[in-house]
Design a protein around this motif. Structure first.
Motif, short mmCIF file in Angstrom:
data_model
loop_
_atom_site.label_atom_id
_atom_site.label_comp_id
_atom_site.label_asym_id
_atom_site.label_seq_id
_atom_site.Cartn_x
_atom_site.Cartn_y
_atom_site.Cartn_z
N GLY A 406 0.82 -1.21 0.00
CA GLY A 406 0.00 0.00 0.00
C GLY A 406 0.85 1.26 0.00
O GLY A 406 0.53 2.25 -0.68
N LYS A 407 1.95 1.24 0.77
CA LYS A 407 2.84 2.40 0.77
C LYS A 407 3.48 2.61 -0.61
O LYS A 407 3.66 3.75 -1.05
CB LYS A 407 3.92 2.21 1.83
CG LYS A 407 3.40 2.26 3.26
CD LYS A 407 4.54 2.11 4.26
CE LYS A 407 4.01 2.19 5.69
NZ LYS A 407 5.09 2.03 6.69
N ALA A 408 3.82 1.51 -1.28
CA ALA A 408 4.40 1.63 -2.62
C ALA A 408 3.41 2.26 -3.59
O ALA A 408 3.78 3.10 -4.42
CB ALA A 408 4.83 0.25 -3.11
N ARG A 409 2.14 1.86 -3.49
CA ARG A 409 1.13 2.45 -4.38
C ARG A 409 1.00 3.95 -4.11
O ARG A 409 0.89 4.76 -5.03
CB ARG A 409 -0.21 1.76 -4.18
CG ARG A 409 -0.28 0.36 -4.79
CD ARG A 409 -1.71 -0.17 -4.75
NE ARG A 409 -1.83 -1.39 -5.54
CZ ARG A 409 -1.66 -2.62 -5.08
NH1 ARG A 409 -1.35 -2.77 -3.79
NH2 ARG A 409 -1.78 -3.66 -5.86
N SER A 410 1.00 4.33 -2.82
CA SER A 410 0.89 5.75 -2.48
C SER A 410 2.09 6.53 -3.01
O SER A 410 1.94 7.63 -3.57
CB SER A 410 0.78 5.92 -0.96
OG SER A 410 -0.36 5.29 -0.46
N GLN A 412 4.20 5.77 -5.50
CA GLN A 412 4.32 5.76 -6.95
C GLN A 412 3.07 6.27 -7.66
O GLN A 412 3.04 6.32 -8.89
CB GLN A 412 4.64 4.33 -7.43
CG GLN A 412 5.94 3.78 -6.87
CD GLN A 412 6.26 2.40 -7.42
OE1 GLN A 412 5.92 2.08 -8.56
NE2 GLN A 412 6.93 1.58 -6.62
N GLY A 413 2.03 6.62 -6.90
CA GLY A 413 0.82 7.14 -7.52
C GLY A 413 0.02 6.07 -8.25
O GLY A 413 -0.67 6.37 -9.23
N ILE A 414 0.09 4.84 -7.78
CA ILE A 414 -0.65 3.74 -8.40
C ILE A 414 -2.01 3.62 -7.71
O ILE A 414 -2.07 3.61 -6.48
CB ILE A 414 0.14 2.42 -8.28
CG1 ILE A 414 1.50 2.56 -8.97
CG2 ILE A 414 -0.65 1.26 -8.87
CD1 ILE A 414 2.40 1.34 -8.77
N PRO A 415 -3.10 3.53 -8.46
CA PRO A 415 -4.42 3.39 -7.82
C PRO A 415 -4.48 2.15 -6.95
O PRO A 415 -3.81 1.14 -7.23
CB PRO A 415 -5.38 3.27 -9.02
CG PRO A 415 -4.66 3.90 -10.16
CD PRO A 415 -3.20 3.63 -9.92
N PRO A 416 -5.27 2.18 -5.85
CA PRO A 416 -5.32 1.03 -4.92
C PRO A 416 -5.75 -0.27 -5.58
O PRO A 416 -5.38 -1.34 -5.12
CB PRO A 416 -6.32 1.49 -3.85
CG PRO A 416 -6.33 2.98 -3.95
CD PRO A 416 -6.07 3.32 -5.38
#
Length: 529
Positions: A406-410, A412-416
């Motif tokens: 989840g931190k990586a998505r936040s 890198q701007g990747i949707p959940p």
């Protein structure tokens, strides 16, 4: 009509498989509790044929007896209940606190939001607290599960059948659950006693009972399990917290997922406040052992849902439905259990009790006897504790890795709900290399540590090895492999004898559907009012 509550404890002596759905495609998932239909089927298999038809109907079909769900036991004789769906926490903010000396974290009352009574802060995104159970003291309990792969055997040859590999997820042995049997006072005392007798003792529950799954021990408890505390109804509102699934039918007798007041037996002119209600739904087909097939689909409002209603002014308490006998249909199988005006949801934040203080007896303790049998039992107990400790530590490391996704998505701007790049996260082969290394280095924690992190170009966790998912601005320090090293470092330093056991269990968790869903960003979307 009043009812009597009888309590039982279920201890899992083997893993127990309770399928979440009847689907055969995709990964298998188990429920995190034991549904009441298991105990109804157990009692029916032992007692149905011995009863006259009128008594059999009264016990197993008429709703005079209700076999409730078995919920995880948080303290002796005390269950935890499904987390209310009204509770949320802000994204990227952990709502759980670790408690020293406890296997279960505690929900942080300052970080848990009850969106029935407040709006989220501007610019902050709330996330629903889904899954798990919570007790009266705010302890969050998630039963342990285990994945296993099986293969079918060809009856003609007695050898492995081609293309018949399948997997099961099961509730792990060693855990205990508490359920209650509710009987109307119109039931004959002798019949109630026979129900007690047929539920007491060893039993087999769930799927694959003829294999190595399903053995449990059931024992009666002296006191009925406590229910969630309620607050007085001084206003004209009614909040219902569903402790089990709820099956409703509309005016035409058709299944419905709209909890309108008239379907629950609430007074006329009651209004359903859908803006303050939080619900999920599911559909499943229960297996009928007598007919050796599945019954019709049940469309239900899922356990943990919160329903809010506005009552007509001056509604007396006796005008409300009697919750002790359940709501809706299929009550004999434990559906329709609910609590009105729960104290836990009475304010903007989580309302829980303070844990009871533990007392220590400082009196003199006589020396323990020392015999060959006791020494063997102590060795067995240490082995059991070692396995439990390794499972617990592996789960904590695994949860930390899932949180890192989840931190990586936040960052890198990747949707959940978008998948992560396969080359940057470990797949089945990378998890398999971890398991193989742990098996090769059993009893050699230093050798395992070198194989994992310090073997330069040959290290299992290295650059371009499937562990390079970036979690922050520094690619050398903020990546998934470094997070794994940090989590295992404390075990390597403080409990090196457990390192290989933890890594083996961690690798098994990494090959489960839970990791796949976390990587792919799959979150089940279910209707919410």
């Amino acid at each position: 009509m009043s009812a009597t509550r009888h309590a039982f404890r279920v201890t899992l002596e083997q893993d127990v498989i309770v399928s979440r759905s009847a689907a055969t495609a995709g990964e298998h998932e188990t429920l995190d509790h034991l549904p009441g239909s298991l105990f109804l089927g157990l009692a029916a298999g032992r007692l149905y044929a011995e009863l006259p038809s009128d008594q059999a109907w009264q016990v197993f079909h008429g709703g005079a007896v209700r076999f409730c769900d078995a919920l995880p036991e948080s303290e002796p004789g005390t269950p935890a209940w499904p987390v209310p769906l009204a509770l949320h926490h802000y994204k990227n903010e952990d709502a759980k606190q670790k408690v020293a000396g406890s296997d279960h974290p505690r929900l942080d009352g300052d970080r848990v939001l009850n969106l029935m009574h407040r709006e989220p802060e501007d610019g902050r995104q709330p996330r629903q607290l889904r899954g798990g159970h919570v007790d009266a003291c705010g302890r969050w309990i998630r039963p342990r599960t285990r994945q296993s792969l099986k293969t079918a055997i060809a009856p003609e040859t007695g050898r492995v059948e081609e293309g018949q590999l399948f997997g099961y997820e099961a509730l792990e042995r060693g855990q205990s659950f508490v359920f209650e049997l509710q009987t109307d006072d119109t039931l004959d005392d002798a019949l109630v006693q026979r129900l007690h007798q047929c539920l007491n003792g060893p039993a087999r529950l769930g799927r694959s009972r003829s294999a190595e799954f399903g053995r449990v021990q059931i024992e009666p408890l002296d006191q009925p399990p406590p229910r969630p505390a309620s607050v007085g109804g001084s206003d004209n509102t009614l909040t219902l917290w569903l402790l089990s699934d709820l099956a409703l039918r509309d005016d035409r007798g058709q299944p419905t997922l709209q909890p309108r007041p008239q379907y629950l037996g609430l007074p006329a002119k009651t209004r359903w406040d859908h803006e303050k209600s939080f619900l999920r739904t599911r559909s499943y087909s229960p297996y009928n052992g007598k007919r050796r097939g599945r019954d019709a689909d049940r469309q239900v409002i899922a356990r943990g849902s919160v329903l809010h209603y506005t009552l007509p002014a001056g509604t007396p308490p006796e005008a409300l439905p009697a919750l002790e006998r359940g709501l809706g249909h299929y009550r004999e199988a434990g559906l329709g259990q609910a609590v009105a005006r729960p104290q836990m949801l009475a304010d903007e934040s989580l309302q829980v009790e303070a844990p009871a203080a533990r007392t220590t007896d400082t009196g003199s303790v006589p020396p323990a006897p020392d015999t060959a049998l006791l020494r063997r039992l102590r060795r067995m107990a240490r082995t059991e504790f070692r396995e439990f400790d390794a499972d617990h530590r592996a789960r904590r490391v695994f949860d930390a890795l899932v949180e890192s996704l989840g931190k990586a998505r936040s960052w890198q701007g990747i949707p959940p709900n978008a998948p992560l790049a396969e080359a940057e996260v470990p797949g089945r082969s990378q998890w398999g290399r971890l398991r193989d290394a742990a098996n090769r280095h059993r009893g050699d924690p230093e050798g395992l540590w070198r194989a994992l992190f310090e073997a330069r170009e040959d290290a299992i966790v290295r650059a371009r090895s499937g562990w390079q998912l970036q979690l922050g601005p520094d690619p050398d320090r903020h990546h998934l492999g470094r997070r794994l090293e940090q989590e295992l470092e404390a075990i390597h330093r403080n409990a090196p004898e457990l390192l290989s056991e933890v890594v083996v269990r961690l690798a098994s968790l990494g090959q489960t559907p839970e990791w796949t869903r976390a990587v792919e960003g799959h979150a089940t979307k279910e209707p919410q009012a």
